[in-house]
Write a protein that holds these residues in place. Structure first.
Motif, mmCIF file in Angstrom:
data_model
loop_
_atom_site.group_PDB
_atom_site.id
_atom_site.type_symbol
_atom_site.label_atom_id
_atom_site.label_comp_id
_atom_site.label_asym_id
_atom_site.label_seq_id
_atom_site.Cartn_x
_atom_site.Cartn_y
_atom_site.Cartn_z
ATOM 1 N N TYR A 188 -1.463 -6.464 9.809
ATOM 2 C CA TYR A 188 0.058 -6.809 9.441
ATOM 3 C C TYR A 188 1.241 -5.908 8.280
ATOM 4 O O TYR A 188 1.803 -5.497 7.873
ATOM 5 C CB TYR A 188 0.343 -7.472 10.221
ATOM 6 C CG TYR A 188 1.603 -8.206 10.495
ATOM 7 C CD1 TYR A 188 2.379 -7.369 11.644
ATOM 8 C CD2 TYR A 188 2.361 -8.944 9.772
ATOM 9 C CE1 TYR A 188 3.550 -7.315 11.987
ATOM 10 C CE2 TYR A 188 3.701 -9.292 9.435
ATOM 11 C CZ TYR A 188 4.235 -8.398 11.210
ATOM 12 O OH TYR A 188 5.700 -9.343 11.176
ATOM 13 N N ARG A 189 0.498 -6.675 7.436
ATOM 14 C CA ARG A 189 0.983 -6.587 6.103
ATOM 15 C C ARG A 189 0.988 -5.452 5.373
ATOM 16 O O ARG A 189 1.551 -4.645 4.876
ATOM 17 C CB ARG A 189 0.176 -8.077 4.905
ATOM 18 C CG ARG A 189 0.441 -8.850 4.901
ATOM 19 C CD ARG A 189 0.129 -9.817 3.890
ATOM 20 N NE ARG A 189 0.622 -9.292 2.972
ATOM 21 C CZ ARG A 189 -0.137 -9.314 1.542
ATOM 22 N NH1 ARG A 189 -0.539 -10.715 1.195
ATOM 23 N NH2 ARG A 189 0.651 -8.937 0.460
ATOM 24 N N TYR A 190 -0.754 -5.019 5.662
ATOM 25 C CA TYR A 190 -0.458 -3.045 5.440
ATOM 26 C C TYR A 190 0.518 -2.451 5.877
ATOM 27 O O TYR A 190 1.487 -1.399 5.616
ATOM 28 C CB TYR A 190 -2.443 -3.192 5.257
ATOM 29 C CG TYR A 190 -2.016 -1.397 5.183
ATOM 30 C CD1 TYR A 190 -2.172 -0.815 3.583
ATOM 31 C CD2 TYR A 190 -2.362 -0.471 6.310
ATOM 32 C CE1 TYR A 190 -2.216 0.578 2.950
ATOM 33 C CE2 TYR A 190 -2.722 0.893 5.956
ATOM 34 C CZ TYR A 190 -2.667 0.874 4.758
ATOM 35 O OH TYR A 190 -3.294 2.859 4.317
ATOM 36 N N GLU A 191 -0.103 -2.335 7.208
ATOM 37 C CA GLU A 191 1.561 -1.890 8.546
ATOM 38 C C GLU A 191 2.874 -1.792 7.765
ATOM 39 O O GLU A 191 3.316 -0.729 7.879
ATOM 40 C CB GLU A 191 1.218 -1.923 9.702
ATOM 41 C CG GLU A 191 -0.335 -1.478 10.116
ATOM 42 C CD GLU A 191 -0.512 -1.758 11.385
ATOM 43 O OE1 GLU A 191 0.416 -2.198 11.981
ATOM 44 O OE2 GLU A 191 -1.005 -1.040 12.180
ATOM 45 N N GLU A 192 3.382 -2.747 7.032
ATOM 46 C CA GLU A 192 4.742 -3.784 6.843
ATOM 47 C C GLU A 192 5.214 -2.585 6.120
ATOM 48 O O GLU A 192 6.328 -2.323 5.761
ATOM 49 C CB GLU A 192 4.784 -5.133 7.330
ATOM 50 C CG GLU A 192 4.716 -5.179 8.674
ATOM 51 C CD GLU A 192 5.719 -4.843 9.953
ATOM 52 O OE1 GLU A 192 7.283 -5.236 9.271
ATOM 53 O OE2 GLU A 192 5.771 -4.674 10.428
ATOM 54 N N SER A 193 4.222 -2.189 4.724
ATOM 55 C CA SER A 193 4.157 -2.303 3.597
ATOM 56 C C SER A 193 4.621 -0.645 3.874
ATOM 57 O O SER A 193 5.163 0.085 3.327
ATOM 58 C CB SER A 193 2.983 -3.246 2.812
ATOM 59 O OG SER A 193 2.683 -1.952 1.569
ATOM 60 N N LYS A 194 3.812 -0.068 4.543
ATOM 61 C CA LYS A 194 3.394 1.882 4.461
ATOM 62 C C LYS A 194 4.778 1.934 5.570
ATOM 63 O O LYS A 194 5.490 2.793 4.751
ATOM 64 C CB LYS A 194 2.548 1.858 5.679
ATOM 65 C CG LYS A 194 2.175 3.159 5.470
ATOM 66 C CD LYS A 194 0.655 3.201 6.642
ATOM 67 C CE LYS A 194 0.893 5.201 6.986
ATOM 68 N NZ LYS A 194 -0.243 5.358 7.814
ATOM 69 N N LYS A 195 5.420 0.947 6.141
ATOM 70 C CA LYS A 195 6.640 1.084 7.220
ATOM 71 C C LYS A 195 7.574 1.464 5.868
ATOM 72 O O LYS A 195 8.488 2.189 6.219
ATOM 73 C CB LYS A 195 6.910 0.485 8.040
ATOM 74 C CG LYS A 195 6.022 0.810 9.990
ATOM 75 C CD LYS A 195 6.370 -0.673 9.925
ATOM 76 C CE LYS A 195 5.533 -0.158 11.394
ATOM 77 N NZ LYS A 195 5.909 -1.371 12.775
ATOM 78 N N ALA A 196 7.305 0.146 5.282
ATOM 79 C CA ALA A 196 8.442 -0.098 3.730
ATOM 80 C C ALA A 196 8.560 1.092 2.967
ATOM 81 O O ALA A 196 9.161 1.601 2.550
ATOM 82 C CB ALA A 196 8.316 -1.196 3.197
ATOM 83 N N LYS A 197 7.902 1.770 2.956
ATOM 84 C CA LYS A 197 7.777 2.671 1.958
ATOM 85 C C LYS A 197 7.884 4.158 2.412
ATOM 86 O O LYS A 197 8.144 4.581 1.422
ATOM 87 C CB LYS A 197 6.048 3.109 1.432
ATOM 88 C CG LYS A 197 5.142 2.222 0.264
ATOM 89 C CD LYS A 197 3.969 2.268 -0.091
ATOM 90 C CE LYS A 197 3.336 1.134 -0.885
ATOM 91 N NZ LYS A 197 2.179 0.906 -1.226
ATOM 92 N N GLU A 198 7.665 4.238 3.835
ATOM 93 C CA GLU A 198 7.852 5.646 4.236
ATOM 94 C C GLU A 198 9.464 4.849 4.453
ATOM 95 O O GLU A 198 10.629 6.207 4.274
ATOM 96 C CB GLU A 198 7.176 5.763 5.961
ATOM 97 C CG GLU A 198 6.116 5.624 5.679
ATOM 98 C CD GLU A 198 6.122 7.578 5.449
ATOM 99 O OE1 GLU A 198 6.685 7.957 5.410
ATOM 100 O OE2 GLU A 198 4.904 7.600 4.540
ATOM 101 N N ALA A 199 10.510 3.745 5.014
ATOM 102 C CA ALA A 199 11.919 4.185 4.737
ATOM 103 C C ALA A 199 12.299 5.052 3.666
ATOM 104 O O ALA A 199 13.183 4.672 3.639
ATOM 105 C CB ALA A 199 12.124 2.568 5.282
ATOM 106 N N LYS A 200 11.771 3.826 2.348
ATOM 107 C CA LYS A 200 12.100 4.027 1.071
ATOM 108 C C LYS A 200 12.232 6.192 1.175
ATOM 109 O O LYS A 200 13.303 6.044 -0.203
ATOM 110 C CB LYS A 200 11.437 3.039 -0.002
ATOM 111 C CG LYS A 200 11.777 3.061 -1.423
ATOM 112 C CD LYS A 200 10.975 2.702 -1.929
ATOM 113 C CE LYS A 200 12.003 2.239 -3.827
ATOM 114 N NZ LYS A 200 11.396 1.788 -4.806
#
Length: 227
Positions: free
Chosen positions: A73-85
């Motif tokens: 879950y943490r990995y996916e949330e981090s990935k989403k944040a990077k894509e949004a950035k």
């Protein structure tokens, strides 16, 4: 998982026995709603599935929890944040300084700079500096700022009208919405992989080359070149 739990507290996410409420609304590993359960029963279901009970909506009544792999879950949330950035457009405020006695050549030079800033999606702060007794005739500086805004009206919006602050008069220009859309489209096109276009170009060139060097049909007599 103890280390993960400590990290989760620092991020404001509560998991497993860190969830201090009597009951929670539970979403199972497959996304199916399990209803409102006592916290102990929810923890037992998570443990039975060898997963974690993660609080995803703490402000809901009761809080909503999911039974998931917290590390994933943490990995996916981090990935989403990077894509949004990556998709964010960073807008900078560029400053241009002028004087009331700026000549025509210098005015056009600075106007081109502001034009470039705006087309890149940035904002421009234009500062009119007054020296000595020039501050008595601030209308001359304002007239020049107004002329700059009029020159760039096709791409610029006045976000702050000329305003006197001490011995400086400032005006802020921002790009029009259509300019920003064009800039985002250009950035997306630049970021897109060029493999498809390259392959199509190479294919076309190869086909043309092969067509030019094709052998004559069978039975055609050889052509004799004249020396």
């Amino acid at each position: 998982m103890a280390q993960e739990e400590v990290r989760s507290i620092s991020r404001g996410i509560r998991i497993n026995d860190r969830i201090r409420v009597k009951e929670v609304r539970v979403v199972g590993p497959d996304g199916v709603q399990l209803g409102i359960l006592p916290i102990q029963e929810a923890l037992e279901k998570a443990q039975a599935a060898s997963l974690d009970l993660v609080e995803v909506a703490p402000m809901a009544q009761p809080p909503v929890c999911r039974i998931i792999d917290y590390g994933k879950y943490r990995y996916e949330e981090s990935k989403k944040a990077k894509e949004a950035k990556k998709k964010q457009v960073v807008i900078q405020l560029k400053e241009i300084k002028m004087r009331p006695k700026t000549d025509e050549h210098d005015f056009n030079f600075k106007a081109r700079h502001v034009d470039r800033f705006l087309r890149a999606g940035h904002k421009a702060k234009v500062t009119m500096m007054f020296r000595g007794r020039e501050v008595i005739h601030t209308q001359l500086g304002k007239r020049l700022l107004d002329r700059l805004a009029e020159t760039l009206k096709e791409i610029a919006l006045i976000e702050q009208n000329p305003r006197l602050e001490g011995r400086n008069m400032t005006m802020i220009l921002g790009p029009r919405p259509e300019v920003r859309r064009a800039e985002r489209a250009a950035a997306a096109a630049a970021a897109a992989p060029a493999g498809g276009a390259g392959a199509a170009s190479a294919g076309g060139a190869g086909a043309a080359s092969a067509g030019g060097a094709s052998a004559p049909p069978a039975g055609t007599p050889p052509t004799l070149s004249k020396s």
